[in-house]
Design a protein around this motif. Structure first.
Motif, mmCIF file in Angstrom:
data_model
loop_
_atom_site.group_PDB
_atom_site.id
_atom_site.type_symbol
_atom_site.label_atom_id
_atom_site.label_comp_id
_atom_site.label_asym_id
_atom_site.label_seq_id
_atom_site.Cartn_x
_atom_site.Cartn_y
_atom_site.Cartn_z
ATOM 1 N N LYS A 158 0.807 -1.181 -0.075
ATOM 2 C CA LYS A 158 -0.114 -0.005 -0.034
ATOM 3 C C LYS A 158 0.854 1.263 0.025
ATOM 4 C CE LYS A 158 -4.343 -1.397 1.748
ATOM 5 N NZ LYS A 158 -5.607 -0.722 2.266
ATOM 6 N N LEU A 159 0.466 2.312 -0.693
ATOM 7 C CA LEU A 159 0.847 3.502 -0.714
ATOM 8 C C LEU A 159 0.824 4.414 0.592
ATOM 9 C CD1 LEU A 159 2.441 5.365 -2.658
ATOM 10 C CD2 LEU A 159 0.003 6.641 -3.328
ATOM 11 N N VAL A 160 1.987 4.646 1.223
ATOM 12 C CA VAL A 160 1.795 5.421 2.635
ATOM 13 C C VAL A 160 2.228 6.888 2.497
ATOM 14 C CG1 VAL A 160 2.143 3.454 3.955
ATOM 15 C CG2 VAL A 160 4.112 4.647 3.529
ATOM 16 N N ALA A 161 3.178 7.146 1.489
ATOM 17 C CA ALA A 161 3.632 8.483 1.250
ATOM 18 C C ALA A 161 3.841 8.651 -0.135
ATOM 19 C CB ALA A 161 4.980 8.924 1.882
ATOM 20 N N TRP A 162 3.670 9.885 -0.737
ATOM 21 C CA TRP A 162 3.940 10.150 -2.192
ATOM 22 C C TRP A 162 4.105 11.639 -2.390
ATOM 23 C CZ3 TRP A 162 0.225 12.716 -5.329
ATOM 24 C CH2 TRP A 162 0.580 12.697 -6.742
ATOM 25 N N ASN A 163 4.879 11.944 -3.374
ATOM 26 C CA ASN A 163 5.068 13.238 -3.829
ATOM 27 C C ASN A 163 5.407 13.375 -5.420
ATOM 28 O OD1 ASN A 163 8.133 13.611 -4.206
ATOM 29 N ND2 ASN A 163 8.001 12.810 -2.468
ATOM 30 N N SER A 164 4.873 14.364 -6.065
ATOM 31 C CA SER A 164 5.119 14.512 -7.476
ATOM 32 C C SER A 164 5.511 15.877 -7.676
ATOM 33 C CB SER A 164 3.631 14.494 -8.050
ATOM 34 O OG SER A 164 3.713 14.770 -9.317
ATOM 35 N N THR A 165 6.386 16.112 -8.738
ATOM 36 C CA THR A 165 7.147 17.188 -9.153
ATOM 37 C C THR A 165 6.924 17.281 -10.546
ATOM 38 O OG1 THR A 165 9.408 16.540 -9.299
ATOM 39 C CG2 THR A 165 8.917 17.579 -7.185
ATOM 40 N N LYS A 166 6.512 18.506 -11.071
ATOM 41 C CA LYS A 166 6.198 18.809 -12.297
ATOM 42 C C LYS A 166 7.099 19.806 -13.097
ATOM 43 C CE LYS A 166 2.201 20.449 -15.004
ATOM 44 N NZ LYS A 166 0.620 20.931 -14.914
ATOM 45 N N ARG A 167 7.471 19.478 -14.238
ATOM 46 C CA ARG A 167 8.351 20.509 -15.067
ATOM 47 C C ARG A 167 8.075 20.627 -16.556
ATOM 48 N NH1 ARG A 167 11.571 18.449 -18.954
ATOM 49 N NH2 ARG A 167 12.577 16.296 -18.378
ATOM 50 N N PRO A 168 7.488 21.696 -17.211
ATOM 51 C CA PRO A 168 7.292 21.685 -18.427
ATOM 52 C C PRO A 168 8.069 20.881 -19.570
ATOM 53 C CG PRO A 168 7.878 23.959 -17.644
ATOM 54 C CD PRO A 168 8.407 23.054 -16.901
ATOM 55 N N LEU A 169 7.489 20.305 -20.714
ATOM 56 C CA LEU A 169 8.256 19.516 -21.577
ATOM 57 C C LEU A 169 9.012 20.680 -22.438
ATOM 58 C CD1 LEU A 169 5.147 17.678 -23.338
ATOM 59 C CD2 LEU A 169 7.172 16.675 -21.985
ATOM 60 N N THR A 170 10.231 19.899 -22.778
ATOM 61 C CA THR A 170 11.346 20.692 -23.582
ATOM 62 C C THR A 170 11.112 20.563 -24.881
ATOM 63 O OG1 THR A 170 12.702 19.009 -23.335
ATOM 64 C CG2 THR A 170 13.209 20.325 -21.774
#
Length: 173
Positions: A158-170
């Protein structure tokens, strides 16, 4: 006597080959370290990657019952826009919100998994070293508008922690 010695030698060699074939690789440290004293980072398991694939399939298909079943309530789940949720119910609601927003913007819903690997930290006696629970998956996804790099802490499937980062496409992507 000569034949008996050859049989003994033959069976000894067979036993040696069988015992060598059955040995599994040792838990060999990679070139990493953790944030707590004494921590070392090791490669994780395929079973943790399988959980990531289950999460991704449920998310892609908006199968919120399956998604909620893979998420532990009481965790910390941080979306790339800074939103933080703590339960499977809130996670599914945020995914649906993002889906509806993509429809409004006439953006395609979906992404490609570029890579994923699992690791785990161990070796610290510090009780604050909760990063030693389960394994962590690092994965990169490419969507229509951006590249996402995410970390998933998975404990007992099971997922207990998660983080997501995002950057624009090159332009090359």
């Amino acid at each position: 006597n000569y034949i008996m010695k050859n049989y003994i030698l033959l069976f000894s060699l067979i036993g040696l080959f069988i015992s060598c074939a059955d040995t599994k690789p040792c838990d060999v440290a990679t070139n990493g370290f953790g944030p707590f004293e004494g921590q070392t980072v090791f490669m994780g398991s395929d079973s943790t990657i399988d959980v990531l694939k289950e999460i991704d399939a449920a998310w892609t298909n908006r199968d919120y019952d399956a998604l909620k079943a893979l998420i532990s309530d009481g965790g910390e789940f941080i979306f790339s826009d800074g939103s933080v949720v703590t339960t499977g119910e809130e996670f599914a609601a945020k995914v649906e919100e993002d889906y509806q927003e993509s429809l409004e913007k006439k953006q395609e819903w979906g992404w490609n998994i570029d890579y994923a690997f699992a690791v785990h930290a161990k070796g610290s006696d510090d009780p604050k070293a909760t990063n030693q629970n389960g394994e962590w998956v690092n994965a990169q996804f490419t969507g229509q508008d951006a590249v996402y790099v995410e970390w998933y802490q998975i404990v007992d499937g099971k997922l207990v922690a998660w983080n997501s980062t995002k950057r624009p496409l090159t332009p090359e992507e």
